[in-house]
Design an enzyme around this catalytic site. Sequence first.
Site, PDB file in Angstrom:
ATOM      1  N   SER A 193       0.831  -1.205   0.000  1.00 12.56           N
ATOM      2  CA  SER A 193       0.000   0.000   0.000  1.00 12.56           C
ATOM      3  C   SER A 193       0.861   1.248   0.000  1.00 12.56           C
ATOM      4  O   SER A 193       2.074   1.194   0.250  1.00 12.56           O
ATOM      5  CB  SER A 193      -0.911   0.010   1.229  1.00 12.56           C
ATOM      6  OG  SER A 193      -0.128   0.158   2.413  1.00 12.56           O
ATOM      7  N   CYS A 194       0.236   2.395  -0.251  1.00  9.30           N
ATOM      8  CA  CYS A 194       0.982   3.659  -0.224  1.00  9.30           C
ATOM      9  C   CYS A 194       1.511   3.946   1.172  1.00  9.30           C
ATOM     10  O   CYS A 194       2.632   4.450   1.341  1.00  9.30           O
ATOM     11  CB  CYS A 194       0.104   4.804  -0.724  1.00  9.30           C
ATOM     12  SG  CYS A 194      -1.442   5.006   0.185  1.00  9.30           S
ATOM     13  N   HIS A 222      -4.667  10.192   6.623  1.00  9.51           N
ATOM     14  CA  HIS A 222      -4.690   9.885   5.188  1.00  9.51           C
ATOM     15  C   HIS A 222      -5.654  10.791   4.440  1.00  9.51           C
ATOM     16  O   HIS A 222      -6.770  11.042   4.882  1.00  9.51           O
ATOM     17  CB  HIS A 222      -5.093   8.424   4.987  1.00  9.51           C
ATOM     18  CG  HIS A 222      -4.684   7.847   3.676  1.00  9.51           C
ATOM     19  ND1 HIS A 222      -5.238   8.241   2.467  1.00  9.51           N
ATOM     20  CD2 HIS A 222      -3.748   6.911   3.360  1.00  9.51           C
ATOM     21  CE1 HIS A 222      -4.668   7.568   1.488  1.00  9.51           C
ATOM     22  NE2 HIS A 222      -3.762   6.745   2.002  1.00  9.51           N
ATOM     23  N   GLY A 254      -4.074  -1.598   6.388  1.00  7.50           N
ATOM     24  CA  GLY A 254      -3.427  -2.905   6.307  1.00  7.50           C
ATOM     25  C   GLY A 254      -1.926  -2.829   6.484  1.00  7.50           C
ATOM     26  O   GLY A 254      -1.223  -3.834   6.354  1.00  7.50           O
ATOM     27  N   ASN A 356       0.467  10.207  -1.424  1.00  8.35           N
ATOM     28  CA  ASN A 356      -0.102   8.865  -1.549  1.00  8.35           C
ATOM     29  C   ASN A 356      -0.475   8.496  -2.985  1.00  8.35           C
ATOM     30  O   ASN A 356      -0.807   7.348  -3.264  1.00  8.35           O
ATOM     31  CB  ASN A 356      -1.320   8.706  -0.644  1.00  8.35           C
ATOM     32  CG  ASN A 356      -2.295   9.854  -0.738  1.00  8.35           C
ATOM     33  OD1 ASN A 356      -2.120  10.884  -0.081  1.00  8.35           O
ATOM     34  ND2 ASN A 356      -3.320   9.689  -1.574  1.00  8.35           N
TER      35      ASN A 356
END
Length: 641
Positions: A193-194, A222, A254, A356
């Site tokens: 993920s980012c 985020h 995650g 992101n």
Amino acid sequence: NFYFTSQSKCARSPPPTFPTSLEAARAHEPRLLSFLTMVIMCGINGFGRIGKCTFLQLLDQQEFAVRAINTSMKATSIQKYINTDSTHGTRNYVVRVVDEDTIQVGSGATVSSFRTVKLLRSRNPEDLPWRKNGVEIVFETTGAFLTTKEMARHDVDYVILSAPPKDIDTTPMFVYGVNDRDYAGEAIISVASCTTNCIAPFLAAAENIAGGIRDGSFITIHASTASQSIVDEAHDKKRTNRSIFNNIIPHTTGASKTVDWLFPQLKGKIKGTSIRVPINNVSMVDLNLHFNEPIEKEAFFNEMNEKNRFPDVVQLHKGQAVSSDFIGFPASTVVDYHGTFQLTDSGIKFSLWYDNEWSYCAQMIHMARTMNEVNAPQRVRSIRDASFVEKDVFMRVDFNCPLNEDGTVADEFRVRAALPTLRHILKEGPSRVVLASHLGRPKGADPSCSTDRFAPILARLLSEATGEERSVIFVPSGLDATEEDVSSAGPGAIYLLENTRFHAYETKPTAAGYTCGFNVDVFCNEAFSASHRAHTSVTGIDAPVKCVGFQLLTEIQCLDRMLGRSGEVSVAICGGSKVSDKLPMLKNMSRRVDLIGASRARRVVGQKWIIHRSTNHRSPLITTTPIQLTSSYHQPLAATT
């Protein structure tokens, strides 16, 4: 260095430098240019935020060529879409619509600065013709296929998933700056993920400081994403149904799970959560770390500066910045100096910024480059990217020059054309250079086709070009030459082999293959006119390093400029007596040029017009009386009739 500068580049290893003459080559014909220039042929599945940012970055990177994009967007809408962005600003790309499924994208004034991209139209991976369009690596950015089984439905060699996989124990994850060097040829990978791409490289660096990490916690602040609701929606099981415009929304991440996967020694020691905030891009990780040994903030940064192996990935910013200052920044982790402070004698709070969207795509592109380096180590390279210092060099040239009736060379153009490559090699100081060429189509040894006539010509041209006396040693044994045959002179000597076609195995290679009788460290192909033939001197020379010379690269550029044209006013002149063999080429060229001139075309009955398929108009085929060209190419052509 470790400290932040606005000019920082995102590539850990600089991409290969290509000759100026090839800078416009954008791989319109997939396998040919990919083989010759190390261009990485890419496809993008999905053209949302990540697909778009990936495409925009790839447009500016010479070693990549986007061959196809799977999108439902109309071709006529692409230009506005890529040039206007509420987050990443405006651009000035020109998108030429060839047809409803083909576009050309570029920003330069020349035709060759444009890249041809096919637009695919299917939600079913099996129906996407990636291989047909020359694609080698697909960026899977739809978010719809999150397991190896699902991604394996793509008909392509390699797939990179822009999300954490659902089958984390099956699909391997690679994060640039953490475990990218562990990549060993896997066909399907995830780049996590980012948020993981921000946290993991920093943890990898911090693990080498103060006895390593004892434990830690984080919260990701985020930016909103496309999956969130603009206004409240009916849903009673999650908070992301609430309007992102009006709320700070607690959310899951995650990253904790993927950090455990990437750092087995830290499993269960790093825990985190996330909140979504109403901004459109750039996120921050509030990270608390406790180390096994006491460490102060300044000492930590000093050690980081010394031990950080990835200065393009983890960087320190000392300015008074806010989130929008990092829009479009490629580093995966930007440490905010003023947002970092001491918690305990062994604990520090860090504030880590990351774009992101843009940064995440940059790391994904890094992994594509890594995959290419691992999976295509023997791909032929440009002469600029090969070293000839103290090397034994075998150079395939094309000295198939026209001869006068008395056997003397009528035109030295092909010999002269090889000089830039030969001089480049000699300038680096090779141990020796062995040249090989064919001449004519002899059936076995034929003195009238001997290449010995070129040795004095090449010596003279080299002497004139360098101002130094040079000699070229002729080797009568040709491809049967031994180490002794090409070792009679000192370092830097030039040897010219006898006509390669004096040997039957040149045009008809044996099943056992060819074993060169002398050492070859570098093979350089400078014989464009013979490169389409599977002859021994072209494809059968075994060498650790293979490259192509300037002349061949220039020819490829010319092909690229022709094959990439669409709707441009241009003229093609076709020569040669085998007109019937050229009809398929003439038909193909008629789709790309407005006028075709052909000498001796009057031999072809009924070929007065060639259909121009893309615009449904006819390209006139203008015939002439036989055209005479001199070696200088300066005399005007005969008048057309």
